[in-house]
Design a protein around this motif. Sequence first.
Motif, PDB file in Angstrom:
ATOM      1  N   GLU A  29       2.849  -1.292   3.736  1.00 37.97           N
ATOM      2  CA  GLU A  29       1.461  -0.925   3.491  1.00 37.97           C
ATOM      3  C   GLU A  29       0.518  -2.010   3.985  1.00 37.97           C
ATOM      4  O   GLU A  29       0.929  -3.147   4.241  1.00 37.97           O
ATOM      5  CB  GLU A  29       1.241  -0.678   2.001  1.00 37.97           C
ATOM      6  CG  GLU A  29       1.397  -1.915   1.142  1.00 37.97           C
ATOM      7  CD  GLU A  29       1.259  -1.614  -0.331  1.00 37.97           C
ATOM      8  OE1 GLU A  29       1.096  -0.432  -0.679  1.00 37.97           O
ATOM      9  OE2 GLU A  29       1.319  -2.565  -1.139  1.00 37.97           O
ATOM     10  N   ASN A  30      -0.755  -1.654   4.097  1.00 40.87           N
ATOM     11  CA  ASN A  30      -1.755  -2.621   4.536  1.00 40.87           C
ATOM     12  C   ASN A  30      -1.835  -3.769   3.532  1.00 40.87           C
ATOM     13  O   ASN A  30      -2.023  -3.553   2.332  1.00 40.87           O
ATOM     14  CB  ASN A  30      -3.127  -1.935   4.648  1.00 40.87           C
ATOM     15  CG  ASN A  30      -4.163  -2.875   5.248  1.00 40.87           C
ATOM     16  OD1 ASN A  30      -3.850  -3.741   6.045  1.00 40.87           O
ATOM     17  ND2 ASN A  30      -5.416  -2.677   4.847  1.00 40.87           N
ATOM     18  N   GLY A  31      -1.681  -4.992   4.015  1.00 36.99           N
ATOM     19  CA  GLY A  31      -1.658  -6.133   3.119  1.00 36.99           C
ATOM     20  C   GLY A  31      -0.303  -6.370   2.486  1.00 36.99           C
ATOM     21  O   GLY A  31      -0.181  -7.180   1.561  1.00 36.99           O
TER      22      GLY A  31
ATOM     23  N   SER B   4       2.769  -7.602   7.175  1.00 39.04           N
ATOM     24  CA  SER B   4       1.511  -8.074   7.756  1.00 39.04           C
ATOM     25  C   SER B   4       1.193  -9.493   7.296  1.00 39.04           C
ATOM     26  O   SER B   4       0.716 -10.326   8.084  1.00 39.04           O
ATOM     27  CB  SER B   4       0.363  -7.132   7.386  1.00 39.04           C
ATOM     28  OG  SER B   4       0.190  -7.061   5.977  1.00 39.04           O
TER      29      SER B   4
END
Length: 257
Positions: A19-21, A25
């Motif tokens: 997921e984003n974050g 990432s």
Amino acid sequence: MNLFAETWRYLLDGSNWTENGGFLSRLVEQLLVSFTALGLAMAIGLPIALWLGHLGRGGFLAINISNVGRAVPTFALLALLVTLDWPGSGYFGPYGRAGLATLIALGLFALPPLITNAYVAVREVPLEIRQAADGMGMSGAQKFWRVELPLSMPLVMSGVRLALVQVWATSTIAALVAGPGVGRIITEGFATNTYSQGMAGAVVVAAVALVLELLAAVAQRLVDPVPRARAGSSPNREEQLSEPRPKVAEAADTVGR
């Protein structure tokens, strides 16, 4: 025990990675910051230390100046940098918020082991080998590039190895000024009482540190000219039974090729 079980479940949940974050990432962010800071420190510190080591003077001053950084906590330096007009806490390309301040703080933190090891490595090249190079008519530059640098590389790489692991582990503090990296996951977890998230972030940082340590150890072994020369040779029976050659002669032959 429940905390360890929850931490394990958090690590196994794929959404926490993609997921984003998420972990992937944040890992990319921290690796980018760590290797950039290390690269900057190497570009500045290694040429100076190697040159001073070759000259045989000025090393005491350079080492002690760089070691001043050990007395200043990296977080204190980072907190000071983000409060200044420059570099401040603004976004810096792919390095995110307070990216430039983070790079400067980590780069300064990486300098002491790089400078100390590089200077000592060149100075510890045996005098007999230096004299042999002089006797062969080598210029100062030739002696450095063909003799001193190859023989000093293992210890130089030891400094790089130490700096790499230190910078990677310390780069998590960027999260304390809303910077990039896995530290964001750790601080968010403890701030929201989601301790499994904070523990999972700490486990990931520790695991990557071990991987980087192993890779750096392999690289350090590969740049050692003497073991490579031994491994690349296949002595016959007569050579095996003969008296072993002195290390100085073996090293001189190795770097002279």
